[in-house]
Design a protein around this motif. Structure first.
Motif, PDB file in Angstrom:
ATOM      1  N   LEU A  85      38.195  55.366  31.456  1.00 56.29           N
ATOM      2  CA  LEU A  85      38.082  54.148  30.626  1.00 56.29           C
ATOM      3  C   LEU A  85      37.877  52.967  31.878  1.00 56.29           C
ATOM      4  CD1 LEU A  85      40.020  54.504  27.748  1.00 56.29           C
ATOM      5  CD2 LEU A  85      37.551  55.252  27.978  1.00 56.29           C
ATOM      6  N   TYR A  86      36.934  51.881  31.568  1.00 60.65           N
ATOM      7  CA  TYR A  86      36.813  50.667  32.406  1.00 60.65           C
ATOM      8  C   TYR A  86      36.765  49.532  31.509  1.00 60.65           C
ATOM      9  CZ  TYR A  86      35.871  54.059  36.215  1.00 60.65           C
ATOM     10  OH  TYR A  86      36.263  55.110  37.252  1.00 60.65           O
ATOM     11  N   LEU A  87      37.106  48.353  32.128  1.00 56.54           N
ATOM     12  CA  LEU A  87      36.913  46.925  31.703  1.00 56.54           C
ATOM     13  C   LEU A  87      36.157  46.251  32.814  1.00 56.54           C
ATOM     14  CD1 LEU A  87      40.223  46.450  29.785  1.00 56.54           C
ATOM     15  CD2 LEU A  87      37.860  46.799  28.754  1.00 56.54           C
ATOM     16  N   PRO A  88      35.406  45.006  32.179  1.00 55.05           N
ATOM     17  CA  PRO A  88      35.118  44.124  33.257  1.00 55.05           C
ATOM     18  C   PRO A  88      35.955  43.340  34.140  1.00 55.05           C
ATOM     19  CG  PRO A  88      33.833  43.849  31.058  1.00 55.05           C
ATOM     20  CD  PRO A  88      35.321  44.595  31.009  1.00 55.05           C
ATOM     21  N   LEU A  89      35.879  43.214  35.442  1.00 57.70           N
ATOM     22  CA  LEU A  89      36.547  42.550  36.190  1.00 57.70           C
ATOM     23  C   LEU A  89      37.333  41.138  35.838  1.00 57.70           C
ATOM     24  CD1 LEU A  89      35.124  43.350  39.686  1.00 57.70           C
ATOM     25  CD2 LEU A  89      37.089  44.076  38.794  1.00 57.70           C
ATOM     26  N   ASN A  90      36.536  40.485  35.108  1.00 58.58           N
ATOM     27  CA  ASN A  90      36.765  39.110  34.576  1.00 58.58           C
ATOM     28  C   ASN A  90      37.849  39.291  33.418  1.00 58.58           C
ATOM     29  OD1 ASN A  90      35.446  40.207  32.272  1.00 58.58           O
ATOM     30  ND2 ASN A  90      33.959  38.228  32.281  1.00 58.58           N
ATOM     31  N   LEU A  91      38.194  40.541  32.956  1.00 57.21           N
ATOM     32  CA  LEU A  91      39.089  40.607  32.157  1.00 57.21           C
ATOM     33  C   LEU A  91      40.787  40.868  32.655  1.00 57.21           C
ATOM     34  CD1 LEU A  91      37.744  42.695  29.229  1.00 57.21           C
ATOM     35  CD2 LEU A  91      38.218  40.151  29.265  1.00 57.21           C
ATOM     36  N   LEU A  92      40.833  41.040  33.977  1.00 56.66           N
ATOM     37  CA  LEU A  92      41.951  41.083  34.612  1.00 56.66           C
ATOM     38  C   LEU A  92      42.806  39.922  34.789  1.00 56.66           C
ATOM     39  CD1 LEU A  92      41.038  43.033  38.062  1.00 56.66           C
ATOM     40  CD2 LEU A  92      42.563  43.771  36.121  1.00 56.66           C
ATOM     41  N   PRO A  93      44.114  40.004  34.541  1.00 57.79           N
ATOM     42  CA  PRO A  93      44.790  38.881  34.583  1.00 57.79           C
ATOM     43  C   PRO A  93      45.138  38.326  36.075  1.00 57.79           C
ATOM     44  CG  PRO A  93      46.167  40.478  33.872  1.00 57.79           C
ATOM     45  CD  PRO A  93      44.730  41.012  33.905  1.00 57.79           C
ATOM     46  N   PRO A  94      44.929  36.839  36.206  1.00 59.56           N
ATOM     47  CA  PRO A  94      45.011  36.558  37.479  1.00 59.56           C
ATOM     48  C   PRO A  94      46.450  36.731  38.195  1.00 59.56           C
ATOM     49  CG  PRO A  94      44.924  34.692  36.193  1.00 59.56           C
ATOM     50  CD  PRO A  94      44.493  35.875  35.308  1.00 59.56           C
ATOM     51  N   LEU A  95      46.519  37.098  39.336  1.00 63.51           N
ATOM     52  CA  LEU A  95      47.648  37.444  40.094  1.00 63.51           C
ATOM     53  C   LEU A  95      47.966  36.409  40.985  1.00 63.51           C
ATOM     54  CD1 LEU A  95      47.478  41.219  40.841  1.00 63.51           C
ATOM     55  CD2 LEU A  95      48.757  40.095  38.707  1.00 63.51           C
ATOM     56  N   GLU A  96      49.239  36.079  41.300  1.00 66.12           N
ATOM     57  CA  GLU A  96      49.711  34.771  42.233  1.00 66.12           C
ATOM     58  C   GLU A  96      50.457  35.517  43.346  1.00 66.12           C
ATOM     59  OE1 GLU A  96      51.304  31.793  39.696  1.00 66.12           O
ATOM     60  OE2 GLU A  96      49.410  31.299  38.998  1.00 66.12           O
ATOM     61  N   GLY A  97      50.736  34.507  44.254  1.00 73.12           N
ATOM     62  CA  GLY A  97      51.654  34.907  45.422  1.00 73.12           C
ATOM     63  C   GLY A  97      51.246  36.103  46.184  1.00 73.12           C
ATOM     64  N   ASN A  98      52.016  36.993  46.519  1.00 73.77           N
ATOM     65  CA  ASN A  98      51.691  38.117  47.231  1.00 73.77           C
ATOM     66  C   ASN A  98      51.284  39.195  46.486  1.00 73.77           C
ATOM     67  OD1 ASN A  98      52.085  36.553  49.497  1.00 73.77           O
ATOM     68  ND2 ASN A  98      54.162  37.522  50.097  1.00 73.77           N
ATOM     69  N   LYS A  99      51.191  39.107  45.077  1.00 77.33           N
ATOM     70  CA  LYS A  99      50.586  40.327  44.396  1.00 77.33           C
ATOM     71  C   LYS A  99      49.133  40.066  44.259  1.00 77.33           C
ATOM     72  CE  LYS A  99      54.731  40.777  41.159  1.00 77.33           C
ATOM     73  NZ  LYS A  99      54.974  41.023  39.863  1.00 77.33           N
ATOM     74  N   PHE A 100      48.450  41.404  44.479  1.00 82.31           N
ATOM     75  CA  PHE A 100      46.998  41.186  44.506  1.00 82.31           C
ATOM     76  C   PHE A 100      46.551  42.593  43.783  1.00 82.31           C
ATOM     77  CE2 PHE A 100      48.691  42.636  48.346  1.00 82.31           C
ATOM     78  CZ  PHE A 100      48.011  44.252  48.631  1.00 82.31           C
ATOM     79  N   TYR A 101      45.199  42.523  43.539  1.00 81.78           N
ATOM     80  CA  TYR A 101      44.670  43.716  42.950  1.00 81.78           C
ATOM     81  C   TYR A 101      43.805  44.240  44.465  1.00 81.78           C
ATOM     82  CZ  TYR A 101      45.019  42.011  38.386  1.00 81.78           C
ATOM     83  OH  TYR A 101      45.625  41.590  37.060  1.00 81.78           O
ATOM     84  N   TYR A 102      43.720  45.687  44.625  1.00 84.63           N
ATOM     85  CA  TYR A 102      43.306  46.254  45.648  1.00 84.63           C
ATOM     86  C   TYR A 102      41.783  45.679  46.001  1.00 84.63           C
ATOM     87  CZ  TYR A 102      47.161  49.882  45.430  1.00 84.63           C
ATOM     88  OH  TYR A 102      48.230  50.495  45.422  1.00 84.63           O
ATOM     89  N   HIS A 103      40.859  45.688  44.868  1.00 84.37           N
ATOM     90  CA  HIS A 103      39.528  45.338  45.081  1.00 84.37           C
ATOM     91  C   HIS A 103      39.698  43.725  45.636  1.00 84.37           C
ATOM     92  CE1 HIS A 103      40.071  43.331  40.972  1.00 84.37           C
ATOM     93  NE2 HIS A 103      39.101  42.853  41.380  1.00 84.37           N
ATOM     94  N   GLU A 104      40.436  43.056  45.206  1.00 82.59           N
ATOM     95  CA  GLU A 104      40.631  41.644  45.537  1.00 82.59           C
ATOM     96  C   GLU A 104      40.745  41.232  47.008  1.00 82.59           C
ATOM     97  OE1 GLU A 104      43.233  37.788  44.148  1.00 82.59           O
ATOM     98  OE2 GLU A 104      44.032  39.829  43.949  1.00 82.59           O
ATOM     99  N   VAL A 105      41.468  41.918  47.918  1.00 85.37           N
ATOM    100  CA  VAL A 105      41.729  41.644  49.032  1.00 85.37           C
ATOM    101  C   VAL A 105      40.614  42.601  50.128  1.00 85.37           C
ATOM    102  CG1 VAL A 105      43.978  40.845  48.805  1.00 85.37           C
ATOM    103  CG2 VAL A 105      43.638  43.474  49.285  1.00 85.37           C
ATOM    104  N   GLU A 106      39.939  43.344  49.602  1.00 84.29           N
ATOM    105  CA  GLU A 106      39.094  43.920  50.598  1.00 84.29           C
ATOM    106  C   GLU A 106      37.857  42.756  51.107  1.00 84.29           C
ATOM    107  OE1 GLU A 106      36.988  47.033  48.221  1.00 84.29           O
ATOM    108  OE2 GLU A 106      38.578  48.044  47.953  1.00 84.29           O
ATOM    109  N   GLY A 107      37.791  42.987  52.527  1.00 84.80           N
ATOM    110  CA  GLY A 107      37.221  42.040  53.135  1.00 84.80           C
ATOM    111  C   GLY A 107      37.778  41.011  53.779  1.00 84.80           C
ATOM    112  N   PHE A 108      39.018  40.818  53.547  1.00 78.09           N
ATOM    113  CA  PHE A 108      39.961  39.839  53.920  1.00 78.09           C
ATOM    114  C   PHE A 108      40.459  40.325  55.530  1.00 78.09           C
ATOM    115  CE2 PHE A 108      42.702  37.570  50.505  1.00 78.09           C
ATOM    116  CZ  PHE A 108      41.630  37.676  49.706  1.00 78.09           C
TER     117      PHE A 108
END
Length: 176
Positions: A85-108
């Motif tokens: 099962l999948y949901l659109p990325l825009n439904l992910l609650p935003p994370l702050e500080g040093n917490k992150f989603y894996y896809h969010e930091v790719e390319g950093f």
């Protein structure tokens, strides 16, 4: 909807009732966030198909008991057992500080507190027991364990991941 525009929510684990209800294993630390979903995308042979939810309830912490609108029998439920099962990325609650989603930091850009720039984070490999940062350093792959104590800062604004990599680890990959 394309899979790259979505995040993995979980998998239909098993049937719950003869009326077509199923138990969905949720791959999240906060399953309560997903009790009031109206729909999800179900992966059928690489195609994401929308499924509308009639009712959903938490079941034993990690599971969501789901009644899909068009799933009325055990046979209907059998067809979706094992489906992701999948949901659109825009439904992910935003994370702050040093917490992150894996896809969010790719390319950093990965910066070590001692060595400076180490390279670019290609992806996070979670296929093994130890989750690893995969970093590209001028064509050489460097693997760094993803351990909370190594993460100094996630700088979303400047797309930088600042790590405190143990001394000598990067050298193992760069010394030939």
């Amino acid at each position: 909807m394309r899979k790259q525009d979505c995040f993995y929510l979980g998998k239909v684990a098993k049937k719950f009732s003869f009326k077509g209800e199923v138990l969905v294993y949720l791959d999240t630390d906060e399953p309560e966030l997903y009790e009031n979903l109206e729909s999800v995308f179900v992966d059928f042979n690489g195609q994401l198909v929308p499924f509308f939810i009639e009712a959903a309830f938490l079941h034993k912490n990690d599971f969501l008991r789901v009644k899909f609108e068009d799933c009325q029998s055990e046979e209907d439920a059998d067809r979706i057992i094992g489906s992701e099962l999948y949901l659109p990325l825009n439904l992910l609650p935003p994370l702050e500080g040093n917490k992150f989603y894996y896809h969010e930091v790719e390319g950093f850009e990965v910066i070590d507190t001692t060595l400076g720039s180490v390279g670019t984070l290609i992806r996070i490999n979670d296929s093994n027991y130890q989750v690893l940062f995969e970093i590209d350093h001028n064509g050489t792959q460097i693997l760094v364990p993803m351990i909370d104590q190594f993460i100094e800062q996630v700088d979303r604004e400047n797309k930088k991941l600042i790590l405190h990599i143990p001394a000598g680890l990067v050298d193992l990959y760069l010394d030939n």
